[in-house]
Scaffold this active site. Structure first.
Site, short mmCIF file in Angstrom:
data_model
loop_
_atom_site.label_atom_id
_atom_site.label_comp_id
_atom_site.label_asym_id
_atom_site.label_seq_id
_atom_site.Cartn_x
_atom_site.Cartn_y
_atom_site.Cartn_z
N ASN A 161 -27.43 40.39 -34.91
CA ASN A 161 -28.81 40.14 -35.33
C ASN A 161 -29.19 40.75 -36.67
OD1 ASN A 161 -28.59 42.64 -34.11
ND2 ASN A 161 -30.51 42.49 -32.99
N LYS A 184 -15.40 45.73 -36.41
CA LYS A 184 -15.35 44.49 -35.63
C LYS A 184 -16.74 43.86 -35.72
CE LYS A 184 -14.95 41.27 -32.49
NZ LYS A 184 -16.32 40.74 -32.69
N PRO A 185 -16.91 42.84 -36.60
CA PRO A 185 -18.22 42.20 -36.71
C PRO A 185 -18.46 41.26 -35.54
CG PRO A 185 -16.66 41.11 -38.16
CD PRO A 185 -15.92 42.27 -37.53
N ALA A 186 -19.72 40.90 -35.34
CA ALA A 186 -20.08 39.98 -34.26
C ALA A 186 -19.48 38.59 -34.52
CB ALA A 186 -21.59 39.88 -34.14
N SER A 243 -25.31 45.40 -26.11
CA SER A 243 -25.93 45.47 -24.78
C SER A 243 -25.49 46.72 -24.03
CB SER A 243 -25.58 44.24 -23.96
OG SER A 243 -24.22 44.27 -23.55
N GLU A 264 -25.81 52.55 -29.47
CA GLU A 264 -27.18 52.05 -29.61
C GLU A 264 -27.26 50.79 -28.77
OE1 GLU A 264 -30.05 49.82 -30.37
OE2 GLU A 264 -29.32 49.60 -32.42
N ARG A 292 -40.02 39.88 -35.83
CA ARG A 292 -38.87 39.97 -36.73
C ARG A 292 -37.68 39.31 -36.08
NH1 ARG A 292 -40.61 44.90 -37.39
NH2 ARG A 292 -38.96 45.93 -36.23
N GLU A 395 -35.13 42.56 -21.11
CA GLU A 395 -35.28 42.36 -22.54
C GLU A 395 -35.26 40.87 -22.85
OE1 GLU A 395 -33.56 44.57 -26.53
OE2 GLU A 395 -32.18 44.22 -24.86
N SER A 455 -38.12 51.93 -38.19
CA SER A 455 -36.81 52.20 -38.79
C SER A 455 -36.93 52.71 -40.21
CB SER A 455 -35.96 50.92 -38.76
OG SER A 455 -35.76 50.48 -37.45
#
Length: 489
Positions: A161, A184-186, A243, A264, A292, A395, A455
């Site tokens: 995201n 390791k990207p999504a 998650s 996180e 957002r 969520e 943030s």
């Protein structure tokens, strides 16, 4: 409708696996598609890494670690500063890529580039300010010296995201501390990570620094990367954003090697509106906290807990604000709400809204899919919502705002804490005493007071309970990649 990427981006997006400074195909030869969620069109085919690629990347990171750790902090700082300046100069290119693969409006993508770059700048400055301690022992028999040194090679697993913000929030402190990394990207948004990694790779190569400092392994199967790396004793650190369910699995896998971990995880943020709140300001704060990335953020306000005396005014104001939002492709002028990331996300949002309505919730605006190609769901406001319903207890990760009323401060706090999650909470009130009571009693790692955003690169970001372990940002974010060494003199 197909919206093309600018030529300055389309011809410079690496689609391979980055190992020791070289972009290469997957060892298996396989690829996977990355699509635009607003059109469902394929953007690129990306190398589909596996176990062999992951271990090669760790070998490169491990070999580069002694040299990178010994690199003077000033040199590490200057490298990160150069990356910050390049990201800032190429804001439009990076923003276009974020919008293409993630769907968010260009204005939000530009803001994300600035946000991510700010982390790089912050840790460029922190790289030369390692904390330490020197003092005489209380017994007077010796002196105590406490140093900090890099933990070692780190595996960084990022979510889809916020593709530049998340790599910046992890890679920048790791590099500042002297750690080397495997990223390791999504699966859904690997392109922005690759684009940023190429900027870092080029800076490392130009300065004669080891190119194995940053390695990137995209994959359609996260476990094919994480499983062999977490079992390898050369890896010393894991940082994951995603998650709670997956985070728990990774913690279990990290336990045998006693890895340092930062997690996180999920959220279920309450947005509290008290009877003394400035309601127009609360509506604008709610819009910022909820919408957002179409509500697809871990810090998105998920439950709007509103004092019954102002519930009607707030709900009507929020519904009116939602009516003014413009749904469309993020690259289209005027768009304020983009698509959800994939079809499964739309299906889930539609399901929880339908269940809430069936249970008696009232739709003020939205509550349906727009009639257009892509993974869209209309911005939705509901009231008369049961606080025990899924739309409140889970969520949502979509553009849906359920309103629940409360009678007094005690009930508000009880409702806010009625969740296993504790990432962030928001509160609108003019009572400073109440603010301090909320700070003491609301079970969240962060609290936004009279604002819908929390943030900041200079502040610790993270949660409590099932929302995670450790912090990113601020001085605490650097500590996650350092270990103290005590010397008795």
């Amino acid at each position: 409708m197909t919206i093309a990427l600018p030529p300055t981006v389309a011809s410079h997006v690496p689609t391979g696996i980055l190992v020791d400074g070289d972009w290469r195909p997957a060892s298996s030869g396989r690829t996977f598609e990355v699509a635009d969620p607003a059109t469902t069109d394929t953007l690129f085919d990306v190398a589909d890494g596996g176990e062999r690629d992951a271990l090669d990347a760790l070998t490169a990171a491990n070999a580069a670690f002694p040299v990178w750790r010994a690199t003077p902090p000033r040199e590490r700082s200057e490298l990160l500063r150069a990356v910050f300046e390049t990201l800032t100069a190429r804001t439009e290119d990076v923003a276009a890529l974020i919008t293409a693969e993630g769907g968010k409006p260009l204005a939000e993508s530009r803001a994300e580039v600035a946000y991510g770059a700010d982390y790089v700048r912050w840790y460029a400055e922190e790289a030369v300010r390692f904390p330490g301690l020197a003092r005489r022992a209380p017994a007077g028999s010796n002196h105590q010296l406490v140093l900090r040194r890099a933990v070692g090679p780190a595996l960084l697993v990022t979510p889809w995201n916020f593709p530049i913000a998340m790599i910046a929030r992890k890679v920048a402190p790791a590099l500042a501390a002297g750690c080397t990394v495997v990223v390791k990207p999504a699966r859904l948004t690997p392109l922005t990570t690759a684009f940023v990694a190429e900027i870092i790779r080029a800076e490392l190569a130009e300065r004669g620094l080891p190119t194995g400092v940053v390695n990137v392994v995209p994959s359609s199967s996260a476990s094919s990367i994480s499983t062999p790396l977490l079992a390898d004793r050369r890896l010393r650190k894991l940082s994951f954003t995603g998650s709670t369910e997956v985070g728990a699995q990774l913690l279990a896998a990290a336990a045998p090697n006693i890895l340092r971990t930062s997690m996180e995880l999920g959220g279920n943020a309450p947005f509290l509106v008290f009877e003394d709140a400035d309601i127009p300001a609360a509506v604008q704060g709610a819009l910022a906290a909820k919408m957002r990335n179409s509500g697809q953020t871990c810090v998105a306000a998920n439950r709007f807990l509103v004092h019954r005396s102002v519930a009607q005014e707030f709900t009507e104001g929020l519904a009116e604000a939602f009516r003014g939002l413009v749904v469309g492709h993020g690259a289209e002028p005027g768009t304020t709400v983009g698509p959800l990331i994939e079809q499964a996300a739309v299906d889930r949002v539609e399901e929880v809204v339908a269940q809430a309505v069936d249970a008696g919730a009232r739709v003020h605006v939205g509550g349906e899919r727009p009639r257009r190609t892509g993974y869209f769901y209309a911005p939705t406001v509901l009231d008369r919502v049961d606080p025990e319903h899924r739309i409140v207890t889970e969520e949502i990760f979509g553009p849906v705002a359920p309103v629940v009323t409360f009678g007094d401060e005690e009930e508000a706090i009880e409702l806010a804490n009625r969740t296993p999650f504790g990432l962030v909470a928001y509160a609108y009130t003019r009572d400073i005493g109440r603010v301090m009571r909320l700070a003491d009693r609301v079970e969240a790692g962060m609290l936004g007071v009279n604002r819908g955003m929390v943030s900041d690169a200079s502040a610790p970001f993270g949660g409590v309970k099932h929302s995670g372990l450790g912090r990113e940002g601020g001085e605490a974010g650097l500590e996650e990649y350092l270990e103290p060494v005590y010397v008795a003199l």
